[in-house]
Design a protein around this motif. Structure first.
Motif, PDB file in Angstrom:
ATOM      1  N   ASP A  29       8.675  56.353  36.786  1.00  0.00           N
ATOM      2  CA  ASP A  29       8.755  57.750  36.390  1.00  0.00           C
ATOM      3  C   ASP A  29       9.515  57.783  35.072  1.00  0.00           C
ATOM      4  OD1 ASP A  29       8.604  60.503  36.375  1.00  0.00           O
ATOM      5  OD2 ASP A  29       9.941  60.811  38.082  1.00  0.00           O
ATOM      6  N   ASN A  30       9.231  58.759  34.261  1.00  0.00           N
ATOM      7  CA  ASN A  30       9.946  58.882  32.993  1.00  0.00           C
ATOM      8  C   ASN A  30      10.714  60.198  33.016  1.00  0.00           C
ATOM      9  OD1 ASN A  30      10.904  58.619  30.444  1.00  0.00           O
ATOM     10  ND2 ASN A  30       8.942  58.900  29.412  1.00  0.00           N
ATOM     11  N   ASN A  31      11.828  60.197  33.754  1.00  0.00           N
ATOM     12  CA  ASN A  31      12.614  61.420  33.879  1.00  0.00           C
ATOM     13  C   ASN A  31      13.866  61.411  32.998  1.00  0.00           C
ATOM     14  OD1 ASN A  31      14.437  59.779  35.313  1.00  0.00           O
ATOM     15  ND2 ASN A  31      13.426  60.257  37.250  1.00  0.00           N
ATOM     16  N   SER A  32      14.021  60.400  32.178  1.00  0.00           N
ATOM     17  CA  SER A  32      15.078  60.288  31.161  1.00  0.00           C
ATOM     18  C   SER A  32      16.490  60.151  31.720  1.00  0.00           C
ATOM     19  CB  SER A  32      15.026  61.472  30.193  1.00  0.00           C
ATOM     20  OG  SER A  32      13.770  61.549  29.584  1.00  0.00           O
ATOM     21  N   ILE A  33      16.626  59.867  33.013  1.00  0.00           N
ATOM     22  CA  ILE A  33      17.962  59.705  33.592  1.00  0.00           C
ATOM     23  C   ILE A  33      18.656  58.484  33.000  1.00  0.00           C
ATOM     24  CG2 ILE A  33      19.227  59.177  35.720  1.00  0.00           C
ATOM     25  CD1 ILE A  33      17.188  60.898  37.209  1.00  0.00           C
ATOM     26  N   VAL A  34      17.952  57.365  32.942  1.00  0.00           N
ATOM     27  CA  VAL A  34      18.561  56.140  32.426  1.00  0.00           C
ATOM     28  C   VAL A  34      18.933  56.319  30.956  1.00  0.00           C
ATOM     29  CG1 VAL A  34      18.187  53.683  31.953  1.00  0.00           C
ATOM     30  CG2 VAL A  34      17.438  54.657  34.128  1.00  0.00           C
ATOM     31  N   ALA A  35      18.046  56.927  30.180  1.00  0.00           N
ATOM     32  CA  ALA A  35      18.346  57.164  28.760  1.00  0.00           C
ATOM     33  C   ALA A  35      19.569  58.065  28.606  1.00  0.00           C
ATOM     34  CB  ALA A  35      17.138  57.771  28.057  1.00  0.00           C
ATOM     35  N   ALA A  36      19.688  59.082  29.457  1.00  0.00           N
ATOM     36  CA  ALA A  36      20.845  59.983  29.390  1.00  0.00           C
ATOM     37  C   ALA A  36      22.138  59.246  29.743  1.00  0.00           C
ATOM     38  CB  ALA A  36      20.636  61.168  30.330  1.00  0.00           C
ATOM     39  N   ILE A  37      22.087  58.392  30.754  1.00  0.00           N
ATOM     40  CA  ILE A  37      23.270  57.607  31.130  1.00  0.00           C
ATOM     41  C   ILE A  37      23.665  56.678  29.988  1.00  0.00           C
ATOM     42  CG2 ILE A  37      24.119  55.789  32.667  1.00  0.00           C
ATOM     43  CD1 ILE A  37      22.338  57.082  34.871  1.00  0.00           C
ATOM     44  N   LEU A  38      22.672  55.978  29.433  1.00  0.00           N
ATOM     45  CA  LEU A  38      22.953  55.047  28.340  1.00  0.00           C
ATOM     46  C   LEU A  38      23.493  55.767  27.112  1.00  0.00           C
ATOM     47  CD1 LEU A  38      19.901  52.665  28.743  1.00  0.00           C
ATOM     48  CD2 LEU A  38      22.289  52.161  29.307  1.00  0.00           C
ATOM     49  N   SER A  39      22.955  56.946  26.838  1.00  0.00           N
ATOM     50  CA  SER A  39      23.440  57.735  25.707  1.00  0.00           C
ATOM     51  C   SER A  39      24.880  58.182  25.943  1.00  0.00           C
ATOM     52  CB  SER A  39      22.537  58.943  25.494  1.00  0.00           C
ATOM     53  OG  SER A  39      23.020  59.747  24.461  1.00  0.00           O
ATOM     54  N   LYS A  40      25.170  58.611  27.164  1.00  0.00           N
ATOM     55  CA  LYS A  40      26.516  59.100  27.486  1.00  0.00           C
ATOM     56  C   LYS A  40      27.574  58.008  27.337  1.00  0.00           C
ATOM     57  CE  LYS A  40      28.954  61.964  30.715  1.00  0.00           C
ATOM     58  NZ  LYS A  40      28.745  63.375  30.719  1.00  0.00           N
ATOM     59  N   ILE A  41      27.199  56.764  27.602  1.00  0.00           N
ATOM     60  CA  ILE A  41      28.176  55.668  27.486  1.00  0.00           C
ATOM     61  C   ILE A  41      28.117  54.975  26.132  1.00  0.00           C
ATOM     62  CG2 ILE A  41      28.216  55.284  29.972  1.00  0.00           C
ATOM     63  CD1 ILE A  41      26.513  52.743  29.493  1.00  0.00           C
ATOM     64  N   GLY A  42      27.272  55.490  25.221  1.00  0.00           N
ATOM     65  CA  GLY A  42      27.203  54.929  23.874  1.00  0.00           C
ATOM     66  C   GLY A  42      26.338  53.688  23.762  1.00  0.00           C
ATOM     67  N   ALA A  43      25.312  53.577  24.599  1.00  0.00           N
ATOM     68  CA  ALA A  43      24.447  52.393  24.585  1.00  0.00           C
ATOM     69  C   ALA A  43      22.993  52.785  24.309  1.00  0.00           C
ATOM     70  CB  ALA A  43      24.568  51.651  25.910  1.00  0.00           C
ATOM     71  N   GLU A  44      22.779  53.627  23.292  1.00  0.00           N
ATOM     72  CA  GLU A  44      21.428  54.091  22.973  1.00  0.00           C
ATOM     73  C   GLU A  44      20.487  52.947  22.602  1.00  0.00           C
ATOM     74  OE1 GLU A  44      24.217  55.303  21.600  1.00  0.00           O
ATOM     75  OE2 GLU A  44      24.283  57.446  22.080  1.00  0.00           O
ATOM     76  N   ASN A  45      21.024  51.910  21.955  1.00  0.00           N
ATOM     77  CA  ASN A  45      20.186  50.775  21.570  1.00  0.00           C
ATOM     78  C   ASN A  45      19.638  50.060  22.802  1.00  0.00           C
ATOM     79  OD1 ASN A  45      22.790  49.866  22.231  1.00  0.00           O
ATOM     80  ND2 ASN A  45      22.549  48.021  21.004  1.00  0.00           N
ATOM     81  N   VAL A  46      20.391  50.062  23.887  1.00  0.00           N
ATOM     82  CA  VAL A  46      19.925  49.459  25.144  1.00  0.00           C
ATOM     83  C   VAL A  46      18.743  50.254  25.690  1.00  0.00           C
ATOM     84  CG1 VAL A  46      20.580  48.810  27.491  1.00  0.00           C
ATOM     85  CG2 VAL A  46      22.212  48.548  25.624  1.00  0.00           C
ATOM     86  N   ALA A  47      18.774  51.559  25.530  1.00  0.00           N
ATOM     87  CA  ALA A  47      17.678  52.407  26.012  1.00  0.00           C
ATOM     88  C   ALA A  47      16.362  52.035  25.330  1.00  0.00           C
ATOM     89  CB  ALA A  47      18.003  53.880  25.776  1.00  0.00           C
TER      90      ALA A  47
END
Length: 143
Positions: free
Chosen positions: A81-99
């Protein structure tokens, strides 16, 4: 959406381990043969010929609030599913490149496995720092 601080989930100790939840709710299978892999684990997910899908749950399995909380996160993480939860978590912790790297993995684009492993370890370290910081803030605010 259920939060980890609700009355149903009072502490993180109620959450399943990643591999236990994977085995409980999903099945990994070989894409060429369709063979279902018994005892799945996350390290198998990174093989090129392995895919993941939702498991047909038996009537004996009772869906809990913990399952309802974890499922959308895992669905997003596993690319179901592409609900952006993982991207939001990664963004919140400063790991956008990991996303970005993770999205390439979910899209099954040819990525360097070493880069993916480094990215996941980086994200884990940032998540640990973030959660530790949150606990310190919550603790000092409770005085």
């Amino acid at each position: 959406m259920l939060s980890a601080s609700s009355r149903d989930i009072l502490n993180l100790g109620k959450l399943h381990s990643a591999n236990k939840f994977l085995d409980r709710m999903y099945e990994l299978y070989h894409t060429a043969t369709g063979e279902i892999i018994s005892k799945p684990s996350f390290d198998m997910f990174f093989h090129d010929n392995i895919a993941c899908r939702h498991k047909q749950l038996s009537s004996r399995i009772k869906i809990t609030p913990v399952d309802e909380f974890m499922k959308p996160i895992f669905d997003d993480f596993l690319g179901l599913d592409n609900n952006s939860i993982v991207a939001a978590i990664l963004s919140k912790i400063g790991a956008e490149n990991v996303a970005q790297i993770w999205q390439q993995q979910c899209d099954r684009k040819n990525i360097n496995k070493d880069d993916l492993i480094v990215a996941l370890f980086t994200a884990n370290a940032k998540l640990e720092v973030f959660t530790s910081y949150k606990r310190i803030i919550e603790f000092t605010n409770s005085w």
